[in-house]
Design an enzyme around this catalytic site. Structure first.
Site, short mmCIF file in Angstrom:
data_model
loop_
_atom_site.label_atom_id
_atom_site.label_comp_id
_atom_site.label_asym_id
_atom_site.label_seq_id
_atom_site.Cartn_x
_atom_site.Cartn_y
_atom_site.Cartn_z
N ASP A 168 -5.22 -5.23 -0.38
CA ASP A 168 -4.08 -5.65 -1.21
C ASP A 168 -3.19 -6.53 -0.36
OD1 ASP A 168 -2.42 -5.87 -3.41
OD2 ASP A 168 -1.37 -3.99 -3.04
N ASN A 173 3.02 -6.74 1.83
CA ASN A 173 2.30 -5.79 2.66
C ASN A 173 2.07 -6.29 4.08
OD1 ASN A 173 2.18 -3.89 0.64
ND2 ASN A 173 0.21 -4.62 -0.15
#
Length: 238
Positions: A168, A173
């Site tokens: 992801d 992130n």
């Protein structure tokens, strides 16, 4: 969320300030006399714990403060998220970080996230009604999640180019220091998969010129548009 008493005390107990963290429904940010932490609870927290422990040998990841049952406590890294007021070099930072992640020897990674695994997970999510139907329809010209899944089966690439993937890989992130180092966060889907899984997700979230900087830093001269489209469609069901 309900936590073991020792974890509640560890992060500051009743003196701590608890707030939702927008990175996921099962994550809380806690600020208290003992510092700042992120607490995750549930099956994904258990999955992420194993991946964090493994990846720490190879890359920068958050420190695990505590892990008990299905509760994972992570230390606040103190680095800036590339999703919030991203610096001009955000694409370059992400490209370099992903190139290093993908360079980890595949045979060293015990976590399988290849297409068989991801398609099975997508099928389960579609059956369980966990996929946002409106978002899928908007992205896929009115198609339902079931129709997108059927297309994925029909158009499955003939081969995979396996690397160690984040799973992801969005700007949210990746945390970055002011010197350009990166920390990977939200690693519950880390594992061996086609490199285009990460490339597709990253390019969904990067506009120009950051997208061009990302590809240059990663070292990709020519993009396989068919694979890019395929993994973008897969991501919409996960």
């Amino acid at each position: 969320m309900r936590f073991p008493e020792n974890i509640f005390d560890l992060v500051g107990g009743e003196d701590a300030i608890w707030s939702d963290d927008h990175s996921g429904p099962e994550t809380l940010r806690v600020t208290g006399p003992n510092g700042e932490f992120f607490i995750k609870q549930g099956p994904l927290a258990v999955t992420e714990h194993g991946r964090l422990r493994w990846l720490k040998r190879w890359a920068n990841v958050p420190d695990v403060v505590a892990f008990e049952g299905n509760v994972l406590v992570l230390a606040e890294a103190g680095w800036r998220s590339l999703d919030r007021k991203p610096p001009p070099e955000a694409g370059t930072i992400m490209g370099r970080a992903l190139r290093a992640l993908h360079a980890i020897p595949v045979e060293e990674c015990p976590f399988d996230e290849r297409l068989d695994v991801k398609l099975d997970r997508a099928a389960e999510r579609v059956r369980a009604g966990l996929v946002d139907r409106a978002a899928v329809a908007a992205r896929h010209a009115g198609l339902t999640p079931e129709q997108v899944y059927d297309k994925l089966l029909l158009e499955r690439p003939a081969d995979e180019d396996p690397v160690v993937t984040h799973g992801d890989f969005t700007p949210a992130n990746v945390l970055a220091s002011y010197s350009g180092e990166a920390i990977f966060v939200d690693l519950g889907e880390l594992g061996v998969a086609d490199r285009y899984m990460d490339l597709a997700v990253a390019l969904l979230h990067l506009a120009e010129p950051a997208a061009a900087d990302f590809l240059a830093a990663y070292g990709l001269d020519e993009v396989d548009e068919a694979k890019l489209a395929y993994y973008r469609s897969l991501h919409s069901l996960l």
